[in-house]
Every structure is written in structure tokens, then in C-alpha cells.
Design a protein around this motif. Sequence first.
Motif, PDB file in Angstrom:
ATOM      1  N   ASP B  24     126.733  63.846 -30.174  1.00  0.00           N
ATOM      2  CA  ASP B  24     125.485  63.494 -30.842  1.00  0.00           C
ATOM      3  C   ASP B  24     124.332  63.924 -29.951  1.00  0.00           C
ATOM      4  O   ASP B  24     124.097  63.300 -28.905  1.00  0.00           O
ATOM      5  CB  ASP B  24     125.403  61.980 -31.081  1.00  0.00           C
ATOM      6  N   PRO B  25     123.601  64.965 -30.332  1.00  0.00           N
ATOM      7  CA  PRO B  25     122.536  65.457 -29.460  1.00  0.00           C
ATOM      8  C   PRO B  25     121.295  64.574 -29.546  1.00  0.00           C
ATOM      9  O   PRO B  25     121.225  63.646 -30.365  1.00  0.00           O
ATOM     10  CB  PRO B  25     122.250  66.836 -30.035  1.00  0.00           C
ATOM     11  N   ILE B  26     120.330  64.877 -28.712  1.00  0.00           N
ATOM     12  CA  ILE B  26     119.045  64.193 -28.780  1.00  0.00           C
ATOM     13  C   ILE B  26     118.358  64.578 -30.093  1.00  0.00           C
ATOM     14  O   ILE B  26     118.330  65.753 -30.458  1.00  0.00           O
ATOM     15  CB  ILE B  26     118.174  64.553 -27.569  1.00  0.00           C
ATOM     16  N   SER B  27     117.822  63.576 -30.760  1.00  0.00           N
ATOM     17  CA  SER B  27     117.188  63.812 -32.057  1.00  0.00           C
ATOM     18  C   SER B  27     116.073  64.842 -31.924  1.00  0.00           C
ATOM     19  O   SER B  27     115.219  64.745 -31.031  1.00  0.00           O
ATOM     20  CB  SER B  27     116.616  62.491 -32.590  1.00  0.00           C
ATOM     21  N   GLY B  28     116.091  65.822 -32.824  1.00  0.00           N
ATOM     22  CA  GLY B  28     115.051  66.845 -32.816  1.00  0.00           C
ATOM     23  C   GLY B  28     115.390  68.073 -32.001  1.00  0.00           C
ATOM     24  O   GLY B  28     114.698  69.096 -32.111  1.00  0.00           O
ATOM     25  N   HIS B  29     116.429  68.000 -31.177  1.00  0.00           N
ATOM     26  CA  HIS B  29     116.827  69.183 -30.415  1.00  0.00           C
ATOM     27  C   HIS B  29     117.535  70.171 -31.330  1.00  0.00           C
ATOM     28  O   HIS B  29     118.497  69.828 -32.020  1.00  0.00           O
ATOM     29  CB  HIS B  29     117.742  68.777 -29.254  1.00  0.00           C
ATOM     30  N   THR B  30     117.052  71.408 -31.302  1.00  0.00           N
ATOM     31  CA  THR B  30     117.600  72.411 -32.209  1.00  0.00           C
ATOM     32  C   THR B  30     118.800  73.146 -31.614  1.00  0.00           C
ATOM     33  O   THR B  30     119.594  73.720 -32.344  1.00  0.00           O
ATOM     34  CB  THR B  30     116.531  73.449 -32.561  1.00  0.00           C
ATOM     35  N   ALA B  31     118.916  73.150 -30.310  1.00  0.00           N
ATOM     36  CA  ALA B  31     119.995  73.895 -29.658  1.00  0.00           C
ATOM     37  C   ALA B  31     121.058  72.924 -29.158  1.00  0.00           C
ATOM     38  O   ALA B  31     120.743  71.857 -28.615  1.00  0.00           O
ATOM     39  CB  ALA B  31     119.455  74.717 -28.493  1.00  0.00           C
ATOM     40  N   CYS B  92     128.832  68.409 -23.615  1.00  0.00           N
ATOM     41  CA  CYS B  92     127.909  68.840 -24.653  1.00  0.00           C
ATOM     42  C   CYS B  92     126.495  68.721 -24.088  1.00  0.00           C
ATOM     43  O   CYS B  92     126.196  67.779 -23.337  1.00  0.00           O
ATOM     44  CB  CYS B  92     128.083  67.948 -25.879  1.00  0.00           C
ATOM     45  N   ALA B  93     125.638  69.643 -24.447  1.00  0.00           N
ATOM     46  CA  ALA B  93     124.239  69.585 -24.026  1.00  0.00           C
ATOM     47  C   ALA B  93     123.356  69.980 -25.194  1.00  0.00           C
ATOM     48  O   ALA B  93     123.761  70.758 -26.055  1.00  0.00           O
ATOM     49  CB  ALA B  93     123.988  70.529 -22.850  1.00  0.00           C
ATOM     50  N   SER B  94     122.148  69.428 -25.220  1.00  0.00           N
ATOM     51  CA  SER B  94     121.188  69.840 -26.235  1.00  0.00           C
ATOM     52  C   SER B  94     119.887  70.231 -25.556  1.00  0.00           C
ATOM     53  O   SER B  94     119.602  69.838 -24.419  1.00  0.00           O
ATOM     54  CB  SER B  94     120.972  68.748 -27.282  1.00  0.00           C
ATOM     55  N   SER B  95     119.124  71.034 -26.281  1.00  0.00           N
ATOM     56  CA  SER B  95     117.856  71.530 -25.751  1.00  0.00           C
ATOM     57  C   SER B  95     116.881  71.699 -26.898  1.00  0.00           C
ATOM     58  O   SER B  95     117.275  72.035 -28.019  1.00  0.00           O
ATOM     59  CB  SER B  95     118.086  72.871 -25.041  1.00  0.00           C
ATOM     60  N   SER B  96     115.629  71.501 -26.596  1.00  0.00           N
ATOM     61  CA  SER B  96     114.604  71.667 -27.629  1.00  0.00           C
ATOM     62  C   SER B  96     113.995  73.056 -27.605  1.00  0.00           C
ATOM     63  O   SER B  96     113.185  73.396 -28.460  1.00  0.00           O
ATOM     64  CB  SER B  96     113.491  70.642 -27.425  1.00  0.00           C
ATOM     65  N   ARG B  97     114.440  73.882 -26.637  1.00  0.00           N
ATOM     66  CA  ARG B  97     113.722  75.135 -26.436  1.00  0.00           C
ATOM     67  C   ARG B  97     114.665  76.308 -26.277  1.00  0.00           C
ATOM     68  O   ARG B  97     114.553  77.087 -25.353  1.00  0.00           O
ATOM     69  CB  ARG B  97     112.807  75.018 -25.227  1.00  0.00           C
ATOM     70  N   GLY B  98     115.604  76.414 -27.218  1.00  0.00           N
ATOM     71  CA  GLY B  98     116.572  77.494 -27.105  1.00  0.00           C
ATOM     72  C   GLY B  98     116.039  78.828 -27.595  1.00  0.00           C
ATOM     73  O   GLY B  98     116.632  79.873 -27.345  1.00  0.00           O
ATOM     74  N   ARG B  99     114.901  78.804 -28.281  1.00  0.00           N
ATOM     75  CA  ARG B  99     114.359  80.030 -28.862  1.00  0.00           C
ATOM     76  C   ARG B  99     113.320  80.649 -27.939  1.00  0.00           C
ATOM     77  O   ARG B  99     112.528  79.949 -27.335  1.00  0.00           O
ATOM     78  CB  ARG B  99     113.674  79.713 -30.201  1.00  0.00           C
ATOM     79  N   THR B 100     113.269  81.967 -27.879  1.00  0.00           N
ATOM     80  CA  THR B 100     112.242  82.618 -27.076  1.00  0.00           C
ATOM     81  C   THR B 100     110.865  82.414 -27.687  1.00  0.00           C
ATOM     82  O   THR B 100     109.859  82.574 -27.024  1.00  0.00           O
ATOM     83  CB  THR B 100     112.512  84.125 -26.957  1.00  0.00           C
ATOM     84  N   SER B 101     110.843  82.053 -28.962  1.00  0.00           N
ATOM     85  CA  SER B 101     109.555  81.867 -29.628  1.00  0.00           C
ATOM     86  C   SER B 101     108.987  80.480 -29.372  1.00  0.00           C
ATOM     87  O   SER B 101     107.884  80.179 -29.798  1.00  0.00           O
ATOM     88  CB  SER B 101     109.707  82.083 -31.134  1.00  0.00           C
ATOM     89  N   ALA B 102     109.742  79.622 -28.705  1.00  0.00           N
ATOM     90  CA  ALA B 102     109.239  78.272 -28.428  1.00  0.00           C
ATOM     91  C   ALA B 102     107.960  78.370 -27.612  1.00  0.00           C
ATOM     92  O   ALA B 102     107.820  79.203 -26.722  1.00  0.00           O
ATOM     93  CB  ALA B 102     110.292  77.472 -27.666  1.00  0.00           C
ATOM     94  N   GLN B 103     107.042  77.489 -27.916  1.00  0.00           N
ATOM     95  CA  GLN B 103     105.696  77.639 -27.376  1.00  0.00           C
ATOM     96  C   GLN B 103     105.591  77.339 -25.898  1.00  0.00           C
ATOM     97  O   GLN B 103     104.686  77.804 -25.227  1.00  0.00           O
ATOM     98  CB  GLN B 103     104.728  76.747 -28.158  1.00  0.00           C
ATOM     99  N   SER B 104     106.467  76.519 -25.417  1.00  0.00           N
ATOM    100  CA  SER B 104     106.291  76.153 -24.014  1.00  0.00           C
ATOM    101  C   SER B 104     107.624  75.876 -23.365  1.00  0.00           C
ATOM    102  O   SER B 104     108.635  75.731 -24.018  1.00  0.00           O
ATOM    103  CB  SER B 104     105.395  74.918 -23.916  1.00  0.00           C
TER     104      SER B 104
END
Lengths: 113, 120
Positions: B24-31, B92-104
Motif C-alpha cells: 500500500d503506497p503513500i496516498s497520491g504517489h504515482t510511482a 516496496c517503495a513509492s514516489s511522487s516524482r517519478g516523471r521527468t515532467s514533475a515540477q520539482s
Amino acid sequence: TQLLEQSPQFLSIQEGENLTVYCNSSSVFSSLQWYRQEPGEGPVLLVTVVTGGEVKKLKRLTFQFGDARKDSSLHITAAQPGDTGLYLCAGEYNAGNNRKLIWGLGTSLAVNP
Amino acid sequence: GAGVSQSPSNKVTEKGKDVELRCDPISGHTALYWYRQSLGQGLEFLIYFQGNSAPDKSGLPSDRFSAERTGGSVSTLTIQRTQQEDSAVYLCASSSRGRTSAQSSYNEQFFGPGTRLTVL
């Protein structure tokens, strides 16, 4: 193939000693992350360095990113038993639209009282 | 807030059985990432989910391993016909910034406590 070499693999020192852990690669990374993992737990992020030559300090831990963003070091001053754990470095790079990490094999540190 | 959770924390199974591990990842994490770790060693990448994109399965060691992520949240790693060499800790790990397009910021990962799998 991306490689991130971490050394030493094992380190056993006495309380109060200093130590340095190294991560080296021939690849350029957009960031370099350091994690610490304790037994029975997942890795926990300590710091992210992003700029060539950057130095960050976290209490007795000093992290440095190489000027060319290919290597990094972690220096611990006056190590304490509570520093014992597995230290992992991870280099971030872009793979198409995704950001990916390549992981070092880890440095297992034991600080003896 | 809640961190990444994994279940079960320990799993002992017999060779040849199938197992399912949950994250179960952190809510809102896309990766979401699955890794395997042998005793005291580094992390072996298995599979990576990013939003609705096709997963990156390049790290799966054999076709006995598969994973799915339902509704962009919970993920299940399935190992069929387990072998003794599958014994390891699965993280298991989750991240909110897996995309290069992420703003920060950068692809900083938050890990669960892992599932220790033992195949007898």
C-alpha cells in the motif's frame, strides 16, 4: 549499462572514529541520494545532493557530490553505535519520460561501543 | 500521515507454492517500485509502475514473477512455483516524482518495511 560502485562493502569501527563511504560511477546523475537501512526496516532517505560540488551536512554526517556529478561520498565524524546500519547510495537518471534510480550494493557499518 | 505498508511482514512457504505480497503506497504517489534484497545486500530492482503507463518489468528475474497495480494504488507482487532462491526480503517503495515532467524535486523513494519470504 549504468553502474554505481559503492565502497567499502563492510566496515567495523570503534565508537569515536571517523569514516568515509564512497559511491563512484562513469555516468552522470541528475541527483545522488543516500539512504540508511536498519535491520527489519526499509531504507530511509538521509539526503539528496543535486549540484556538482554540493556539500550537505546532517549533524555528524557530511555528504558531497562530485563536481562532475558522477561520484559522491558520505563522511561520518565521531561515529556512534546508533550509526550502525546499511548505507545505500542511489543515482538518479532520466530514462525517457521516467526518472529512475540505480543503486549501489551498500556499505554495512558496525560501530562498536 | 501513513507511510508505505506491506503485508505480510513474514511469509514462509513450501517450494512450488504460489505467494502474493501486497504493498500500500503513500496516498497520491504515482510511482511504485518493487525491489528484492538478499541478506545485508543492496537492492535488486524488479518492477516499476508510473501512473497509467505500462509498467517497466525489466528487472523481473523470470516469468514466475508478476505484479499488478490496481486503481493506481495498491500493488500485488505474485511469485508462482516458488523456489528456494526466491527467499529474500521484498521491498516496496513509492514516489511522487517519478516523471521527468514533475515540477520539482527528485525521485526520492519512501520504502515500506518489507516482506521477508522464506521458501523451504
